[in-house]
Design a protein around this motif. Structure first.
Motif, PDB file in Angstrom:
ATOM      1  N   LEU A 135      39.146 -21.956   1.038  1.00  0.00           N
ATOM      2  CA  LEU A 135      40.145 -22.921   2.660  1.00  0.00           C
ATOM      3  C   LEU A 135      40.497 -24.496   2.387  1.00  0.00           C
ATOM      4  CD1 LEU A 135      38.600 -20.676   5.757  1.00  0.00           C
ATOM      5  CD2 LEU A 135      41.420 -20.774   4.881  1.00  0.00           C
ATOM      6  N   LEU A 136      38.601 -24.719   2.178  1.00  0.00           N
ATOM      7  CA  LEU A 136      38.537 -26.443   1.977  1.00  0.00           C
ATOM      8  C   LEU A 136      39.374 -26.434   0.623  1.00  0.00           C
ATOM      9  CD1 LEU A 136      37.015 -28.809   2.630  1.00  0.00           C
ATOM     10  CD2 LEU A 136      34.618 -28.101   0.768  1.00  0.00           C
ATOM     11  N   LEU A 137      38.734 -25.904  -0.164  1.00  0.00           N
ATOM     12  CA  LEU A 137      39.804 -26.421  -1.471  1.00  0.00           C
ATOM     13  C   LEU A 137      41.634 -26.584  -1.006  1.00  0.00           C
ATOM     14  CD1 LEU A 137      38.032 -24.052  -4.402  1.00  0.00           C
ATOM     15  CD2 LEU A 137      38.868 -26.920  -4.356  1.00  0.00           C
ATOM     16  N   ALA A 138      42.129 -25.330  -0.487  1.00  0.00           N
ATOM     17  CA  ALA A 138      43.019 -25.940  -0.299  1.00  0.00           C
ATOM     18  C   ALA A 138      43.679 -26.836   1.240  1.00  0.00           C
ATOM     19  CB  ALA A 138      43.497 -24.549   0.415  1.00  0.00           C
ATOM     20  N   TRP A 139      43.009 -27.293   1.842  1.00  0.00           N
ATOM     21  CA  TRP A 139      42.605 -28.314   2.730  1.00  0.00           C
ATOM     22  C   TRP A 139      42.958 -29.524   1.389  1.00  0.00           C
ATOM     23  CZ3 TRP A 139      39.402 -32.817   3.982  1.00  0.00           C
ATOM     24  CH2 TRP A 139      40.716 -33.811   5.316  1.00  0.00           C
ATOM     25  N   VAL A 140      41.739 -29.850   0.804  1.00  0.00           N
ATOM     26  CA  VAL A 140      41.983 -30.632   0.084  1.00  0.00           C
ATOM     27  C   VAL A 140      42.865 -31.101  -0.790  1.00  0.00           C
ATOM     28  CG1 VAL A 140      40.354 -32.003  -1.468  1.00  0.00           C
ATOM     29  CG2 VAL A 140      38.996 -31.363   0.138  1.00  0.00           C
ATOM     30  N   GLU A 141      43.619 -30.021  -0.931  1.00  0.00           N
ATOM     31  CA  GLU A 141      44.618 -29.770  -2.654  1.00  0.00           C
ATOM     32  C   GLU A 141      45.422 -30.397  -1.091  1.00  0.00           C
ATOM     33  OE1 GLU A 141      47.432 -27.217  -5.025  1.00  0.00           O
ATOM     34  OE2 GLU A 141      45.105 -26.684  -3.826  1.00  0.00           O
ATOM     35  N   ARG A 142      46.285 -30.007   0.150  1.00  0.00           N
ATOM     36  CA  ARG A 142      46.757 -30.918   0.682  1.00  0.00           C
ATOM     37  C   ARG A 142      47.264 -31.916   0.825  1.00  0.00           C
ATOM     38  NH1 ARG A 142      46.571 -26.326   3.910  1.00  0.00           N
ATOM     39  NH2 ARG A 142      45.283 -27.735   5.388  1.00  0.00           N
ATOM     40  N   GLN A 143      46.193 -32.517   0.760  1.00  0.00           N
ATOM     41  CA  GLN A 143      46.086 -34.090   0.732  1.00  0.00           C
ATOM     42  C   GLN A 143      46.541 -34.708  -0.487  1.00  0.00           C
ATOM     43  OE1 GLN A 143      45.189 -34.340   4.795  1.00  0.00           O
ATOM     44  NE2 GLN A 143      44.668 -32.659   4.121  1.00  0.00           N
ATOM     45  N   PHE A 144      45.944 -34.301  -1.031  1.00  0.00           N
ATOM     46  CA  PHE A 144      46.080 -35.141  -2.160  1.00  0.00           C
ATOM     47  C   PHE A 144      47.794 -34.955  -2.910  1.00  0.00           C
ATOM     48  CE2 PHE A 144      41.836 -33.858  -3.364  1.00  0.00           C
ATOM     49  CZ  PHE A 144      41.425 -35.706  -4.343  1.00  0.00           C
ATOM     50  N   ASP A 148      50.951 -37.624  -3.083  1.00  0.00           N
ATOM     51  CA  ASP A 148      52.169 -37.713  -3.860  1.00  0.00           C
ATOM     52  C   ASP A 148      50.939 -37.466  -6.206  1.00  0.00           C
ATOM     53  OD1 ASP A 148      54.783 -37.104  -5.376  1.00  0.00           O
ATOM     54  OD2 ASP A 148      55.269 -39.078  -5.716  1.00  0.00           O
ATOM     55  N   LEU A 149      49.805 -37.264  -5.833  1.00  0.00           N
ATOM     56  CA  LEU A 149      48.958 -37.282  -6.920  1.00  0.00           C
ATOM     57  C   LEU A 149      49.551 -36.105  -7.694  1.00  0.00           C
ATOM     58  CD1 LEU A 149      45.629 -38.462  -5.139  1.00  0.00           C
ATOM     59  CD2 LEU A 149      47.512 -40.157  -7.077  1.00  0.00           C
ATOM     60  N   PRO A 150      49.316 -36.299  -9.512  1.00  0.00           N
ATOM     61  CA  PRO A 150      48.880 -35.888 -10.208  1.00  0.00           C
ATOM     62  C   PRO A 150      48.301 -34.300 -10.195  1.00  0.00           C
ATOM     63  CG  PRO A 150      48.588 -37.617 -11.375  1.00  0.00           C
ATOM     64  CD  PRO A 150      48.870 -37.516  -9.852  1.00  0.00           C
ATOM     65  N   ASP A 151      48.051 -33.205 -10.292  1.00  0.00           N
ATOM     66  CA  ASP A 151      47.415 -31.731 -10.043  1.00  0.00           C
ATOM     67  C   ASP A 151      46.267 -31.807  -8.947  1.00  0.00           C
ATOM     68  OD1 ASP A 151      45.564 -29.725 -11.128  1.00  0.00           O
ATOM     69  OD2 ASP A 151      44.500 -31.557 -12.743  1.00  0.00           O
ATOM     70  N   PRO A 152      46.965 -32.037  -7.664  1.00  0.00           N
ATOM     71  CA  PRO A 152      45.926 -32.327  -6.309  1.00  0.00           C
ATOM     72  C   PRO A 152      45.123 -30.867  -6.891  1.00  0.00           C
ATOM     73  CG  PRO A 152      48.654 -31.489  -6.413  1.00  0.00           C
ATOM     74  CD  PRO A 152      48.573 -31.647  -7.859  1.00  0.00           C
ATOM     75  N   GLY A 153      45.231 -29.305  -7.635  1.00  0.00           N
ATOM     76  CA  GLY A 153      44.707 -28.586  -7.409  1.00  0.00           C
ATOM     77  C   GLY A 153      43.490 -29.288  -7.819  1.00  0.00           C
ATOM     78  N   GLY A 154      43.322 -29.893  -9.538  1.00  0.00           N
ATOM     79  CA  GLY A 154      42.163 -30.425 -10.029  1.00  0.00           C
ATOM     80  C   GLY A 154      41.834 -31.237  -9.261  1.00  0.00           C
ATOM     81  N   LEU A 155      42.469 -33.018  -8.771  1.00  0.00           N
ATOM     82  CA  LEU A 155      41.431 -32.995  -7.779  1.00  0.00           C
ATOM     83  C   LEU A 155      40.691 -32.666  -6.718  1.00  0.00           C
ATOM     84  CD1 LEU A 155      43.820 -35.774  -7.754  1.00  0.00           C
ATOM     85  CD2 LEU A 155      42.284 -36.235  -9.040  1.00  0.00           C
ATOM     86  N   ALA A 156      41.739 -31.257  -6.079  1.00  0.00           N
ATOM     87  CA  ALA A 156      40.679 -30.954  -5.118  1.00  0.00           C
ATOM     88  C   ALA A 156      39.324 -30.266  -5.487  1.00  0.00           C
ATOM     89  CB  ALA A 156      41.428 -29.478  -4.531  1.00  0.00           C
ATOM     90  N   VAL A 157      39.340 -29.498  -6.695  1.00  0.00           N
ATOM     91  CA  VAL A 157      37.742 -28.700  -7.619  1.00  0.00           C
ATOM     92  C   VAL A 157      37.143 -29.768  -7.724  1.00  0.00           C
ATOM     93  CG1 VAL A 157      37.118 -27.849  -9.430  1.00  0.00           C
ATOM     94  CG2 VAL A 157      39.275 -27.127  -7.918  1.00  0.00           C
TER      95      VAL A 157
END
Length: 200
Positions: A135-144, A148-157
């Protein structure tokens, strides 16, 4: 209010108190060292009443994880009121930093619980602990993604892993200033991120 409504309201209050107490006591003592009596005492509920709401300690652990998820929803819901996703992320880091003394004493509430239940042979609760972290990772990924940053999932991790790492080190070294220093570093990192110009 009828007697049955009063009784239901009291029951709901006891369950809420037990859930909040479970989240706190399990964070402070760990699953193995915590007894139902510990949680009952922290909730100011007679120990015999615990079994009416939770049949096993695992059910209390699951309730504690639900409490962590609810607290995360409250935190991110409040941050969602900020118009800028970068400010939301920085607000998240600031919330982590504000909990530095607790982290230095006991570690991250969800992370430490996830590690502990993940080592158990039955594997019944580790998926639930993982759900809260997702849940935390998904919220952080949404912000990235909104930035409009590249690889928002990776940045969230990267961001969540940095939090888990600084919580672990602050706890292992009993040094809350690790949270302060590393949190400030994360804020500077967030400020340095810019959209990928080559993608446009």
């Amino acid at each position: 209010m009828t007697d049955s409504k009063v009784s239901r309201a009291r029951g709901a209050d006891k369950r809420r108190r037990l859930t909040a107490a479970a989240a706190r006591v399990l964070h402070e003592q760990g699953v193995e060292r915590t007894t139902l009596a510990d949680i009952a005492g922290a909730a100011d509920v007679p120990v015999g009443n615990v079994y009416y709401y939770f049949k096993t300690k695992d059910e209390l652990v699951q309730a504690a994880l639900g409490e962590h998820a609810a607290r995360l929803a409250d935190l991110t819901g409040g941050l969602d009121r900020l118009p800028d996703p970068r400010d939301r992320l920085k607000g998240l880091v600031e919330a982590w930093m504000s909990g530095r003394d607790l982290a230095a004493r006991y570690g991250c509430p969800t992370g430490t619980l996830a590690v502990e239940v993940g080592k158990r042979a039955d594997g019944t609760l580790d998926a639930e602990a993982g759900r809260v972290i997702r849940l935390l990772l998904a919220w952080v990924e949404r912000q990235f993604r909104e930035l409009d940053l590249p690889d928002p999932g990776g940045l969230a991790v990267t961001l969540v892993a940095a939090y888990q790492g600084m919580s672990l080190l602050a706890n292992a070294l009993r040094d809350p200033e690790i949270m302060t220093r590393e949190g400030a570093r994360l804020v500077r990192w967030l400020d340095s991120l810019a959209p990928d110009a080559s993608a446009s």
